[in-house]
Design a protein around this motif. Structure first.
Motif, PDB file in Angstrom:
ATOM      1  N   GLY A  12       0.740  -1.320  -0.178  1.00  0.00           N
ATOM      2  CA  GLY A  12       0.118   0.155   0.064  1.00  0.00           C
ATOM      3  C   GLY A  12       0.990   1.288  -0.071  1.00  0.00           C
ATOM      4  O   GLY A  12       0.372   2.410   0.279  1.00  0.00           O
ATOM      5  N   ILE A  13       2.030   1.297  -0.405  1.00  0.00           N
ATOM      6  CA  ILE A  13       2.793   2.470  -0.732  1.00  0.00           C
ATOM      7  C   ILE A  13       2.476   3.517  -1.788  1.00  0.00           C
ATOM      8  O   ILE A  13       2.046   2.868  -2.785  1.00  0.00           O
ATOM      9  CB  ILE A  13       4.396   1.893  -0.844  1.00  0.00           C
ATOM     10  N   GLY A  14       2.327   4.400  -1.201  1.00  0.00           N
ATOM     11  CA  GLY A  14       1.761   5.617  -2.064  1.00  0.00           C
ATOM     12  C   GLY A  14       2.472   6.902  -2.063  1.00  0.00           C
ATOM     13  O   GLY A  14       3.608   6.807  -1.414  1.00  0.00           O
ATOM     14  N   PRO A  15       2.377   7.817  -2.847  1.00  0.00           N
ATOM     15  CA  PRO A  15       3.130   9.136  -3.094  1.00  0.00           C
ATOM     16  C   PRO A  15       3.088   9.935  -1.381  1.00  0.00           C
ATOM     17  O   PRO A  15       3.982  10.708  -1.286  1.00  0.00           O
ATOM     18  CB  PRO A  15       2.425   9.869  -3.899  1.00  0.00           C
ATOM     19  N   HIS A  16       1.992   9.433  -0.536  1.00  0.00           N
ATOM     20  CA  HIS A  16       2.310  10.266   0.687  1.00  0.00           C
ATOM     21  C   HIS A  16       2.372   9.295   1.735  1.00  0.00           C
ATOM     22  O   HIS A  16       2.571   9.793   2.696  1.00  0.00           O
ATOM     23  CB  HIS A  16       0.603  10.627   0.921  1.00  0.00           C
ATOM     24  N   THR A  17       2.934   8.031   1.407  1.00  0.00           N
ATOM     25  CA  THR A  17       3.596   7.280   2.425  1.00  0.00           C
ATOM     26  C   THR A  17       5.090   7.989   2.795  1.00  0.00           C
ATOM     27  O   THR A  17       5.782   8.527   2.182  1.00  0.00           O
ATOM     28  CB  THR A  17       4.007   5.986   1.877  1.00  0.00           C
ATOM     29  N   SER A  18       5.030   8.091   4.246  1.00  0.00           N
ATOM     30  CA  SER A  18       6.169   8.871   4.880  1.00  0.00           C
ATOM     31  C   SER A  18       7.178   7.898   5.432  1.00  0.00           C
ATOM     32  O   SER A  18       6.959   6.697   5.846  1.00  0.00           O
ATOM     33  CB  SER A  18       5.605   9.935   5.819  1.00  0.00           C
ATOM     34  N   GLN A  19       8.284   8.586   6.123  1.00  0.00           N
ATOM     35  CA  GLN A  19       9.205   7.566   6.690  1.00  0.00           C
ATOM     36  C   GLN A  19       8.540   7.356   7.848  1.00  0.00           C
ATOM     37  O   GLN A  19       8.957   6.091   8.459  1.00  0.00           O
ATOM     38  CB  GLN A  19      10.532   8.527   6.839  1.00  0.00           C
ATOM     39  N   MET A  23       8.541   3.492   9.651  1.00  0.00           N
ATOM     40  CA  MET A  23       9.182   3.185  10.974  1.00  0.00           C
ATOM     41  C   MET A  23       7.868   2.558  11.788  1.00  0.00           C
ATOM     42  O   MET A  23       8.136   1.597  12.601  1.00  0.00           O
ATOM     43  CB  MET A  23       9.561   4.395  11.640  1.00  0.00           C
ATOM     44  N   ARG A  24       6.758   3.102  11.620  1.00  0.00           N
ATOM     45  CA  ARG A  24       5.531   2.578  12.696  1.00  0.00           C
ATOM     46  C   ARG A  24       5.277   0.965  12.101  1.00  0.00           C
ATOM     47  O   ARG A  24       5.253   0.257  12.985  1.00  0.00           O
ATOM     48  CB  ARG A  24       4.442   3.327  12.337  1.00  0.00           C
ATOM     49  N   VAL A  25       5.349   0.720  10.933  1.00  0.00           N
ATOM     50  CA  VAL A  25       5.173  -0.529  10.536  1.00  0.00           C
ATOM     51  C   VAL A  25       6.257  -1.375  10.788  1.00  0.00           C
ATOM     52  O   VAL A  25       6.094  -2.617  11.274  1.00  0.00           O
ATOM     53  CB  VAL A  25       4.803  -0.796   8.912  1.00  0.00           C
ATOM     54  N   ALA A  26       7.408  -0.878  10.822  1.00  0.00           N
ATOM     55  CA  ALA A  26       8.513  -1.899  11.363  1.00  0.00           C
ATOM     56  C   ALA A  26       8.398  -2.118  12.988  1.00  0.00           C
ATOM     57  O   ALA A  26       8.580  -3.243  13.369  1.00  0.00           O
ATOM     58  CB  ALA A  26       9.841  -1.179  10.950  1.00  0.00           C
ATOM     59  N   VAL A  27       7.828  -1.085  13.693  1.00  0.00           N
ATOM     60  CA  VAL A  27       7.657  -1.390  15.157  1.00  0.00           C
ATOM     61  C   VAL A  27       6.476  -2.486  15.239  1.00  0.00           C
ATOM     62  O   VAL A  27       6.586  -3.229  16.107  1.00  0.00           O
ATOM     63  CB  VAL A  27       7.578  -0.174  15.902  1.00  0.00           C
ATOM     64  N   GLU A  28       5.309  -2.035  14.609  1.00  0.00           N
ATOM     65  CA  GLU A  28       4.331  -3.021  14.483  1.00  0.00           C
ATOM     66  C   GLU A  28       4.859  -4.544  14.292  1.00  0.00           C
ATOM     67  O   GLU A  28       4.399  -5.425  14.975  1.00  0.00           O
ATOM     68  CB  GLU A  28       3.176  -2.782  13.667  1.00  0.00           C
ATOM     69  N   GLY A  29       5.692  -4.521  13.305  1.00  0.00           N
ATOM     70  CA  GLY A  29       6.096  -6.152  13.054  1.00  0.00           C
ATOM     71  C   GLY A  29       6.696  -6.682  14.081  1.00  0.00           C
ATOM     72  O   GLY A  29       6.518  -7.807  14.537  1.00  0.00           O
ATOM     73  N   ILE A  30       7.570  -5.797  15.028  1.00  0.00           N
ATOM     74  CA  ILE A  30       8.325  -6.272  16.347  1.00  0.00           C
ATOM     75  C   ILE A  30       7.141  -6.811  17.196  1.00  0.00           C
ATOM     76  O   ILE A  30       7.307  -7.837  17.754  1.00  0.00           O
ATOM     77  CB  ILE A  30       9.328  -5.351  16.985  1.00  0.00           C
ATOM     78  N   PHE A  31       6.497  -5.903  17.669  1.00  0.00           N
ATOM     79  CA  PHE A  31       5.392  -6.109  18.531  1.00  0.00           C
ATOM     80  C   PHE A  31       4.410  -7.410  18.038  1.00  0.00           C
ATOM     81  O   PHE A  31       3.996  -8.239  18.903  1.00  0.00           O
ATOM     82  CB  PHE A  31       4.377  -5.240  18.535  1.00  0.00           C
ATOM     83  N   TYR A  32       4.110  -7.437  16.705  1.00  0.00           N
ATOM     84  CA  TYR A  32       3.496  -8.911  16.267  1.00  0.00           C
ATOM     85  C   TYR A  32       4.082 -10.080  16.836  1.00  0.00           C
ATOM     86  O   TYR A  32       3.699 -11.204  17.132  1.00  0.00           O
ATOM     87  CB  TYR A  32       2.942  -8.781  15.044  1.00  0.00           C
ATOM     88  N   THR A  60       3.861   6.743  21.714  1.00  0.00           N
ATOM     89  CA  THR A  60       3.561   5.771  20.613  1.00  0.00           C
ATOM     90  C   THR A  60       3.717   4.450  20.581  1.00  0.00           C
ATOM     91  O   THR A  60       3.109   3.607  20.360  1.00  0.00           O
ATOM     92  CB  THR A  60       4.091   6.489  19.357  1.00  0.00           C
ATOM     93  N   TRP A  61       5.083   4.239  21.092  1.00  0.00           N
ATOM     94  CA  TRP A  61       5.557   2.950  21.337  1.00  0.00           C
ATOM     95  C   TRP A  61       4.660   2.061  22.352  1.00  0.00           C
ATOM     96  O   TRP A  61       4.331   0.894  22.144  1.00  0.00           O
ATOM     97  CB  TRP A  61       6.915   3.063  21.860  1.00  0.00           C
ATOM     98  N   ASP A  67      -2.190  -1.808  21.676  1.00  0.00           N
ATOM     99  CA  ASP A  67      -3.117  -2.199  20.427  1.00  0.00           C
ATOM    100  C   ASP A  67      -2.708  -3.469  19.900  1.00  0.00           C
ATOM    101  O   ASP A  67      -3.939  -4.425  19.569  1.00  0.00           O
ATOM    102  CB  ASP A  67      -2.963  -1.144  19.198  1.00  0.00           C
ATOM    103  N   ILE A  68      -1.603  -3.824  19.863  1.00  0.00           N
ATOM    104  CA  ILE A  68      -1.365  -5.128  18.956  1.00  0.00           C
ATOM    105  C   ILE A  68      -1.769  -6.523  20.081  1.00  0.00           C
ATOM    106  O   ILE A  68      -1.812  -7.327  19.793  1.00  0.00           O
ATOM    107  CB  ILE A  68      -0.093  -5.207  18.514  1.00  0.00           C
ATOM    108  N   THR A  69      -1.136  -6.056  21.176  1.00  0.00           N
ATOM    109  CA  THR A  69      -1.242  -7.225  22.309  1.00  0.00           C
ATOM    110  C   THR A  69      -2.601  -7.593  23.046  1.00  0.00           C
ATOM    111  O   THR A  69      -2.726  -8.175  23.583  1.00  0.00           O
ATOM    112  CB  THR A  69      -0.214  -7.052  23.349  1.00  0.00           C
ATOM    113  N   ASN A  70      -3.351  -6.493  22.931  1.00  0.00           N
ATOM    114  CA  ASN A  70      -4.711  -6.416  23.368  1.00  0.00           C
ATOM    115  C   ASN A  70      -4.427  -6.185  24.721  1.00  0.00           C
ATOM    116  O   ASN A  70      -5.558  -7.024  25.463  1.00  0.00           O
ATOM    117  CB  ASN A  70      -5.520  -7.374  22.805  1.00  0.00           C
TER     118      ASN A  70
END
Length: 132
Positions: A12-19, A23-32, A60-61, A67-70
């Motif tokens: 889902g990367i688009g022109p408005h995808t930011s750094q 970073m957030r999706v990388a952190v979410e991956g760690i938490f999953y 945010t962390w 959110d991910i661990t409920n």
């Protein structure tokens, strides 16, 4: 997932995808991954998570973890010092200076300064993407 040959993609990367998005999706991956480990080790995923150390400074962390661990995530006062207290209590126990490691650690945590609860709207979005 334990597969040394596994690969990942950013979807889902688009022109408005930011750094920050990356970073957030990388952190979410760690938490999953942490969530998956916890589920395999614990028969019951109920209770709270006490977060200590440097990561506890970042709101945010903490919220992503909730959110991910409920789970409710709680940050104790002076959490940046608690990893040192934990290792010191282990050493003190080994040296025979204390008889219970947990009692020293618990007595150090006097009050909690932040509590993060799961955001149900965020979870409902994630439920549609992965099996939660």
């Amino acid at each position: 997932m334990q597969d040394s040959k596994a690969k990942g993609i950013f979807w889902g990367i688009g022109p408005h995808t930011s750094q920050a998005d990356f970073m957030r999706v990388a952190v979410e991956g760690i938490f999953y991954s942490l969530r998956q480990i916890a589920k395999s080790l614990l028969s019951d995923m109920k209770g709270t998570i006490t977060l200590i150390g440097g990561g506890a400074k970042n709101r945010t962390w903490c919220q992503i973890l909730a959110d991910i661990t409920n789970q409710i995530v709680m940050v104790p006062e002076n959490s940046k010092y608690l990893p040192a207290v934990g290792i010191a209590s282990t050493a003190f126990y080994y040296l025979g200076w204390i008889t219970k490691v947990l009692s020293m650690t618990i007595s150090t945590v006097k009050k909690f300064i932040c509590t993060f609860r799961i955001r149900t709207t965020k979870l409902s979005i994630m439920k549609g993407i992965i099996n939660i």
